[in-house]
Design a protein around this motif. Structure first.
Motif, short mmCIF file in Angstrom:
data_model
loop_
_atom_site.label_atom_id
_atom_site.label_comp_id
_atom_site.label_asym_id
_atom_site.label_seq_id
_atom_site.Cartn_x
_atom_site.Cartn_y
_atom_site.Cartn_z
N HIS A 192 0.81 -1.23 0.00
CA HIS A 192 0.00 0.00 0.00
C HIS A 192 0.84 1.27 0.00
CE1 HIS A 192 -3.43 -2.53 0.71
NE2 HIS A 192 -2.83 -3.07 1.76
N ILE A 193 2.16 1.13 -0.25
CA ILE A 193 3.03 2.31 -0.20
C ILE A 193 3.37 2.76 -1.62
CG2 ILE A 193 5.29 3.19 0.52
CD1 ILE A 193 5.24 1.20 2.84
N SER A 194 3.10 4.04 -1.91
CA SER A 194 3.55 4.63 -3.19
C SER A 194 4.64 5.63 -2.86
CB SER A 194 2.41 5.39 -3.87
OG SER A 194 1.28 4.57 -3.99
N VAL A 195 5.79 5.50 -3.53
CA VAL A 195 6.93 6.36 -3.22
C VAL A 195 7.09 7.41 -4.33
CG1 VAL A 195 9.39 6.41 -2.65
CG2 VAL A 195 8.06 4.36 -2.15
N TYR A 196 7.35 8.65 -3.93
CA TYR A 196 7.53 9.74 -4.89
C TYR A 196 8.81 10.49 -4.55
CZ TYR A 196 2.57 8.89 -5.55
OH TYR A 196 1.36 8.29 -5.78
N GLU A 197 9.47 10.99 -5.59
CA GLU A 197 10.65 11.83 -5.38
C GLU A 197 10.22 13.29 -5.48
OE1 GLU A 197 13.88 10.93 -8.01
OE2 GLU A 197 14.99 12.72 -7.43
N GLY A 198 10.46 14.07 -4.42
CA GLY A 198 10.08 15.48 -4.48
C GLY A 198 9.91 16.06 -3.11
N ASP A 199 9.23 17.19 -3.05
CA ASP A 199 9.03 17.87 -1.77
C ASP A 199 7.58 18.29 -1.61
OD1 ASP A 199 8.76 20.02 -3.42
OD2 ASP A 199 10.69 20.93 -2.91
N ALA A 200 7.33 19.29 -0.76
CA ALA A 200 5.95 19.67 -0.44
C ALA A 200 5.20 20.18 -1.67
CB ALA A 200 5.95 20.72 0.67
N SER A 201 5.93 20.55 -2.71
CA SER A 201 5.23 21.02 -3.91
C SER A 201 4.42 19.90 -4.57
CB SER A 201 6.22 21.64 -4.91
OG SER A 201 7.14 20.66 -5.31
N LEU A 203 2.35 18.25 -2.97
CA LEU A 203 1.11 18.14 -2.18
C LEU A 203 0.08 19.19 -2.59
CD1 LEU A 203 2.81 17.60 1.31
CD2 LEU A 203 1.83 15.85 -0.21
N ASN A 204 0.00 19.47 -3.88
CA ASN A 204 -0.92 20.53 -4.33
C ASN A 204 -2.07 19.97 -5.16
OD1 ASN A 204 0.36 19.76 -6.58
ND2 ASN A 204 1.19 21.75 -7.15
N GLN A 205 -2.34 18.67 -4.99
CA GLN A 205 -3.39 18.03 -5.79
C GLN A 205 -4.69 17.88 -5.00
OE1 GLN A 205 -2.50 17.06 -9.02
NE2 GLN A 205 -0.53 17.99 -8.49
N GLY A 206 -4.76 18.55 -3.87
CA GLY A 206 -5.97 18.43 -3.06
C GLY A 206 -6.01 17.13 -2.26
N GLN A 207 -4.89 16.41 -2.18
CA GLN A 207 -4.89 15.15 -1.42
C GLN A 207 -5.03 15.42 0.07
OE1 GLN A 207 -2.24 16.66 -3.04
NE2 GLN A 207 -0.60 15.17 -3.16
N LYS A 208 -5.71 14.51 0.76
CA LYS A 208 -5.95 14.66 2.20
C LYS A 208 -5.52 13.39 2.92
CE LYS A 208 -8.35 18.59 2.80
NZ LYS A 208 -8.03 19.61 3.81
N TYR A 209 -4.97 13.55 4.10
CA TYR A 209 -4.48 12.40 4.87
C TYR A 209 -5.08 12.41 6.28
CZ TYR A 209 -1.01 12.31 1.15
OH TYR A 209 -0.41 12.26 -0.08
N ILE A 220 12.78 23.16 7.46
CA ILE A 220 11.89 22.64 6.41
C ILE A 220 10.48 22.44 6.96
CG2 ILE A 220 11.45 20.64 4.92
CD1 ILE A 220 14.51 20.61 4.44
N LEU A 221 10.38 21.94 8.17
CA LEU A 221 9.05 21.76 8.76
C LEU A 221 8.33 23.11 8.87
CD1 LEU A 221 9.79 19.18 11.60
CD2 LEU A 221 8.74 18.74 9.37
N LEU A 222 9.04 24.13 9.35
CA LEU A 222 8.40 25.45 9.50
C LEU A 222 7.98 25.98 8.13
CD1 LEU A 222 10.66 27.11 12.22
CD2 LEU A 222 8.31 26.27 12.49
N ASN A 223 8.85 25.79 7.17
CA ASN A 223 8.57 26.27 5.82
C ASN A 223 7.35 25.59 5.18
OD1 ASN A 223 9.54 27.97 3.68
ND2 ASN A 223 9.93 26.06 2.58
N ASP A 224 7.21 24.29 5.44
CA ASP A 224 6.18 23.51 4.74
C ASP A 224 4.95 23.21 5.62
OD1 ASP A 224 7.85 23.52 2.58
OD2 ASP A 224 8.64 21.50 2.92
N MET A 225 4.94 23.74 6.84
CA MET A 225 3.87 23.37 7.78
C MET A 225 2.47 23.66 7.23
SD MET A 225 4.02 21.99 10.81
CE MET A 225 5.36 22.63 11.83
N GLN A 226 2.31 24.83 6.60
CA GLN A 226 0.97 25.17 6.11
C GLN A 226 0.51 24.16 5.07
OE1 GLN A 226 -1.02 28.01 7.29
NE2 GLN A 226 -2.44 26.49 6.43
N THR A 227 1.42 23.72 4.24
CA THR A 227 1.06 22.72 3.22
C THR A 227 0.64 21.42 3.89
OG1 THR A 227 2.76 23.71 1.84
CG2 THR A 227 1.88 21.59 1.10
N TYR A 228 1.39 21.01 4.92
CA TYR A 228 1.02 19.77 5.61
C TYR A 228 -0.38 19.91 6.22
CZ TYR A 228 6.13 18.91 5.64
OH TYR A 228 7.44 18.74 5.31
N VAL A 229 -0.59 21.04 6.89
CA VAL A 229 -1.88 21.21 7.58
C VAL A 229 -3.02 21.26 6.56
CG1 VAL A 229 -3.22 22.72 9.12
CG2 VAL A 229 -0.79 22.29 9.58
#
Ligand SMILES: C[S@@+](CC[C@H](N)C(=O)[O-])C[C@H]1O[C@@H](n2cnc3c(N)ncnc32)[C@H](O)[C@@H]1O
Length: 278
Positions: A192-201, A203-209, A220-229
């Motif tokens: 069930h694991i799909s691996v991707y090479e890249g960064d928070a960019s 995560l712009n497909q509307g995916q939700k976890y 990096i966490l501070l920079n990308d936190m809004q994207t994660y949330v």
């Protein structure tokens, strides 16, 4: 392996906390693998990413409280298996989860994870990985849609799948980690694991976890936190590590201003792993 590496063999006095500080500083440069040695650490950087100023402004090297010397070695072709066989002891997290290399004996732990570490961070030896494992072990993650951001060896994604999470996206910015994660997911029969090479960019497909795991570093966490949330479902869990106790106020301010609620933390040496709920 095509890439050649530059290896720095550091002798550090006192070894702790010197090694820890040096690894943190080198990790912010292009260094991607660290092996603890008797008197310090060895640190490796891809030759293609190396330049002669790479150690400039490394604060600990100028700090009189530490005596640090090093030798440099160019490594055309490394037998990482051999390196790891010499250096990689199996890890036991709370007697429930064992992390070992393929050349170690199988164990009867409930979660027996096999990692071919090669150059990727994430063997359970590092405090941050260990504590993220501890968080996952005490959670019921059944059917949680999961993101492992900065997956390294995919160790945390693999444990999440073993505990019933699915589907799982594992992302790493580093090509080696991406390839190694695919190998390790297969080696542990993960489906069930799909691996991707890249960064928070990515995560712009509307995916939700339902669960986001991110063991990277403070900046990096501070920079990308809004994207994660933005990608976290209501009631979803965010596990964060890769930073020190004294970084908590920055991380906590970022999380709480985005509407997350602090749940708990683990601390090992000076490293921490925090859990938030959305
Ligand atoms: C501290 S390691 C954690 C590896 C593994 N998850 C673990 O817990 O052992 C951080 C990983 O994040 C990756 N990374 C660094 N910056 C990143 C970014 N902006 N986005 C995604 N991954 C990143 C690194 O290549 C590295 O593999």
């Amino acid at each position: 392996m095509e890439n050649s590496y530059i290896g720095y063999h550091f002798t550090i006095e006192p070894k702790e906390p010197g090694s820890e500080i040096l690894i943190a500083e080198l990790g912010e440069r292009a260094f991607e693998s660290f092996i603890e040695t008797e008197n310090g650490i060895s640190a490796y950087v891809q030759k293609a990413l190396w330049n002669e100023d790479i150690l400039n402004d490394i604060y600990i090297l100028e700090n009189e409280e530490f005596k640090i010397s090093y030798t440099i070695e160019e490594i055309a072709q490394v037998n990482w298996n051999e390196e790891w066989e010499k250096n990689f002891e199996p890890i036991d997290v709370d007697g429930i989860c064992h992390v070992r290399a393929p050349f170690h004996e199988k164990t009867d732990a409930k979660y027996d994870i096999v990692i071919e570490p090669k150059m990727s961070f994430g063997t359970g030896h590092h405090e941050t990985t260990y504590m993220m494992i501890q968080h996952l072990l005490e959670m019921d993650v059944t059917d949680m849609k999961t993101l492992d951001m900065g997956c390294g060896t995919a160790i945390l994604a693999i444990l999440a799948e073993m505990k019933g999470a699915q589907p799982i996206d594992a992302i790493d910015i580093d090509n080696w980690c991406y390839l190694n994660s695919i190998e390790n997911a297969e080696r542990n029969n993960c489906k069930h694991i799909s691996v991707y090479e890249g960064d928070a960019s990515l995560l712009n497909q509307g995916q939700k976890y339902d669960l986001i795991i991110a063991n990277i570093n403070r900046n990096i966490l501070l920079n990308d936190m809004q994207t994660y949330v933005n990608c976290l479902n209501k009631g979803g869990i965010l596990l964060l590590s890769g930073f020190y106790n004294e970084d908590i106020p920055y991380i906590d301010a970022s999380c709480t201003e985005k509407g997350l609620t602090y749940v708990k933390k683990f601390q090992k040496n000076n490293w921490v792993a925090l859990k938030y709920v959305n």
